[in-house]
Design a protein around this motif. Sequence first.
Motif, mmCIF file in Angstrom:
data_model
loop_
_atom_site.group_PDB
_atom_site.id
_atom_site.type_symbol
_atom_site.label_atom_id
_atom_site.label_comp_id
_atom_site.label_asym_id
_atom_site.label_seq_id
_atom_site.Cartn_x
_atom_site.Cartn_y
_atom_site.Cartn_z
ATOM 1 N N PRO A 1 101.049 -57.711 1.126
ATOM 2 C CA PRO A 1 100.902 -56.924 2.362
ATOM 3 C C PRO A 1 101.350 -55.476 2.169
ATOM 4 N N GLY A 2 100.516 -54.537 2.590
ATOM 5 C CA GLY A 2 100.857 -53.126 2.489
ATOM 6 C C GLY A 2 100.709 -52.542 1.101
ATOM 7 N N GLU A 3 100.138 -53.310 0.165
ATOM 8 C CA GLU A 3 100.038 -52.858 -1.229
ATOM 9 C C GLU A 3 98.579 -52.730 -1.660
ATOM 10 N N VAL A 4 98.378 -51.954 -2.731
ATOM 11 C CA VAL A 4 97.059 -51.842 -3.351
ATOM 12 C C VAL A 4 97.194 -52.117 -4.840
ATOM 13 N N LEU A 5 96.125 -52.623 -5.430
ATOM 14 C CA LEU A 5 96.056 -52.796 -6.875
ATOM 15 C C LEU A 5 95.298 -51.614 -7.450
ATOM 16 N N VAL A 6 95.920 -50.946 -8.426
ATOM 17 C CA VAL A 6 95.333 -49.750 -9.035
ATOM 18 C C VAL A 6 95.058 -50.018 -10.505
ATOM 19 N N ARG A 7 93.845 -49.703 -10.945
ATOM 20 C CA ARG A 7 93.571 -49.697 -12.383
ATOM 21 C C ARG A 7 94.137 -48.404 -12.946
ATOM 22 N N VAL A 8 95.081 -48.524 -13.829
ATOM 23 C CA VAL A 8 95.796 -47.361 -14.346
ATOM 24 C C VAL A 8 94.960 -46.674 -15.422
ATOM 25 N N ALA B 1 100.976 -48.887 -0.579
ATOM 26 C CA ALA B 1 99.933 -47.923 -0.222
ATOM 27 C C ALA B 1 100.519 -46.568 0.151
ATOM 28 N N ALA B 2 101.708 -46.567 0.768
ATOM 29 C CA ALA B 2 102.328 -45.331 1.238
ATOM 30 C C ALA B 2 102.864 -44.465 0.109
ATOM 31 N N HIS B 3 102.883 -44.982 -1.120
ATOM 32 C CA HIS B 3 103.402 -44.207 -2.242
ATOM 33 C C HIS B 3 102.321 -43.430 -2.975
ATOM 34 N N PRO C 1 88.565 -49.558 -2.256
ATOM 35 C CA PRO C 1 88.267 -49.682 -3.681
ATOM 36 C C PRO C 1 87.381 -48.530 -4.147
ATOM 37 N N GLY C 2 87.722 -47.987 -5.285
ATOM 38 C CA GLY C 2 87.001 -46.832 -5.821
ATOM 39 C C GLY C 2 87.699 -45.515 -5.586
ATOM 40 N N ASP C 3 88.674 -45.472 -4.666
ATOM 41 C CA ASP C 3 89.425 -44.232 -4.434
ATOM 42 C C ASP C 3 90.255 -43.879 -5.672
ATOM 43 N N GLU C 4 90.245 -42.606 -6.029
ATOM 44 C CA GLU C 4 91.059 -42.133 -7.157
ATOM 45 C C GLU C 4 92.379 -41.618 -6.615
ATOM 46 N N VAL C 5 93.462 -42.157 -7.132
ATOM 47 C CA VAL C 5 94.788 -41.902 -6.578
ATOM 48 C C VAL C 5 95.786 -41.588 -7.689
ATOM 49 N N GLY D 1 95.716 -55.200 -0.487
ATOM 50 C CA GLY D 1 96.436 -56.298 0.111
ATOM 51 C C GLY D 1 96.224 -56.315 1.616
ATOM 52 N N PRO D 2 96.748 -57.344 2.293
ATOM 53 C CA PRO D 2 96.608 -57.410 3.746
ATOM 54 C C PRO D 2 97.219 -56.195 4.440
ATOM 55 N N ASP D 3 96.615 -55.797 5.535
ATOM 56 C CA ASP D 3 97.132 -54.759 6.421
ATOM 57 C C ASP D 3 97.117 -53.356 5.805
ATOM 58 N N VAL D 4 96.304 -53.144 4.791
ATOM 59 C CA VAL D 4 96.213 -51.805 4.189
ATOM 60 C C VAL D 4 95.050 -51.047 4.815
ATOM 61 N N THR D 5 95.332 -49.880 5.325
ATOM 62 C CA THR D 5 94.298 -48.976 5.822
ATOM 63 C C THR D 5 94.459 -47.636 5.113
#
Length: 330
Positions: A32-39, A117-119, A92-96, A84-88
């Motif tokens: 919850p509140g997280e994203v998976l990033v391909r590094v 996500a907030a980081h 997917p595809g965003d470069e961060v 993850g759940p509750d992420v706005t």
Amino acid sequence: MHTATMRAVRLHAFGEPEQLVYEEVARPEPGPGEVLVRVCAAGVNPPDWYARRGFRNIPAELRPNWTPPLILGSDISGVVVALGPDVTGWRPGDEVFGLVNFPGRGSAYAEYVVSPAAHLASRPAALGHVEAAAVPMAGLTAYQYLFTHLRDRVGGTVLVNGAAGGVGHFAVQLARAAGARRVVAVASGRHEEFLRGLGVDRFVDYTRTPAEEAVRDVDLLIDTVGGPHAHRLLPVMRRGGQIAPVFPGDYHRTRAAELGITLTEGWQVRSSGPDLAGLAALVDAGKVRVGIDSVFPLRDAAAAHLRAERGHLQGKIVLSAEDRGFADHR
């Protein structure tokens, strides 16, 4: 059920760089509140080698309770692949890019990382992934010092000691962006061209002339060196000036107070997507450039740590997680 895997660099025992092993591990899943990033790239920072050594530089009672095996690192640039759940706010595809979960375990020396996500912030358009991964910890340290903690103290002469390193080279640029009238950089002579290119008003080669003999009337000192002899810089300060150490040092507090110098300690950089977005805007506006000391493939993280131990960095060390188009700046 098949578990997805990835390649990562894990620390199997506290000690020297050879304890860092490139191997296959389970791929994390966002909560919850997280994203998976391909590094695509990961920055290398002092807390990484502090952790590798078991935090021996920190009093035992204050050391994080980390137990190997573990994945080091907190600075990343990459591509969002899952939410993850509750992420706005992300897709997917965003470069961060981001400083992941600091202070804490970020696990960035890997092909994938889970981040709150907030980081995260959108990768600056002006930077590739390698350059963007060099920004978060060092850039946010300088940004939070100058735009949060010291925003009312910037305006006169700012001196940055250790100006060519990760935090230092961002600090000289952000001091100007924050309103400093004059920026003085202190480093060894081989960094003069680099720092003058970043727009400093005066360069002091400490190997030829100690800063305390060459500079006076500094309003704000950002000291990225610290150490037992930090008090030698007291003569550069004007009465009413402020010292902001990035690393702990002995500033002879009583003497500093007698000279009317304010000493502010205890600030630590923290993950912040909004702050990182502010820094990214300055990068895209051309007000901040990123210095790269060297780039290593992710599998060679041990060699990157050996480079860090040699010191005298000019900018940041970065690990590339992408073999395609890898450029070795060593």
